[in-house]
Design a protein around this motif. Sequence first.
Motif, short mmCIF file in Angstrom:
data_model
loop_
_atom_site.label_atom_id
_atom_site.label_comp_id
_atom_site.label_asym_id
_atom_site.label_seq_id
_atom_site.Cartn_x
_atom_site.Cartn_y
_atom_site.Cartn_z
N CYS A 94 2.50 7.73 0.46
CA CYS A 94 2.43 9.01 0.67
C CYS A 94 3.06 9.10 -0.81
O CYS A 94 3.29 8.15 -1.47
N ARG A 95 3.44 10.07 -1.35
CA ARG A 95 3.56 10.69 -2.76
C ARG A 95 3.69 11.93 -2.83
O ARG A 95 3.15 12.84 -1.47
N TYR A 134 6.08 8.39 -5.95
CA TYR A 134 4.84 7.51 -4.57
C TYR A 134 5.80 6.49 -3.37
O TYR A 134 6.73 5.53 -4.33
N HIS A 137 1.15 14.89 -0.58
CA HIS A 137 0.17 13.85 0.27
C HIS A 137 -0.10 12.54 0.59
O HIS A 137 1.04 11.75 0.59
N ASN A 138 -0.70 12.37 1.73
CA ASN A 138 -0.69 11.20 2.40
C ASN A 138 -1.62 9.72 2.39
O ASN A 138 -2.83 10.81 2.93
N TYR A 139 -1.30 8.95 2.45
CA TYR A 139 -2.09 7.85 2.20
C TYR A 139 -2.49 6.90 3.15
O TYR A 139 -3.79 6.61 2.96
N SER A 140 -1.85 6.97 4.12
CA SER A 140 -1.79 6.31 5.45
C SER A 140 -0.67 7.16 6.28
O SER A 140 0.07 7.26 6.19
N MET A 154 0.70 -1.36 -0.21
CA MET A 154 -0.13 0.15 -0.01
C MET A 154 1.02 1.23 0.18
O MET A 154 2.42 1.51 0.15
N LEU A 155 0.28 2.14 -0.57
CA LEU A 155 0.64 3.41 -0.38
C LEU A 155 0.80 3.84 0.65
O LEU A 155 0.01 4.15 1.42
#
Length: 100
Positions: A23-24, A48, A81-84, A20-21
Motif C-alpha cells: 500500500c501507499r 510506500y 491506496h492499496n496495491y494488494s 511487491m508494494l
Amino acid sequence: PDLGRRFAERKRCADPECSMLMCRGKAMRDFKGPDCRFVNFKKGEAVYVYYKLIGKSTELWAGSVGSDFGYFPKDLLEINHNYSNEELELPTDVSLCCCF
C-alpha cells in the motif's frame, strides 16, 4: 520492546519475497527514527509499504520514502491506496546491518 536483531518473528507481505508494494500512504506528521534501521519522513510525504511486522512489534511497518528504506510506526501513515489485498505470513530475516 527489545529491539535486538529482529523487531518481530513474523511479517505480512504481498508476495514471498516481500518485494511487491502492499500500500501507499501519506505521512501524517514528521518522523525521525532512533537509528539507521528506520526511515525518516516529513508530514505529507508519500510512504510506500512493503511489509507489516506481526507479533511483538505490530506497531512497525517497513517501507520506503524516495530511495530510503526502513521501519516506521504504522500509526503515522494515512493509507490512500492499496496495491494488494493478499497478505502472506512469513518469517522475518535477521538483519545483518548495524548502525554506527
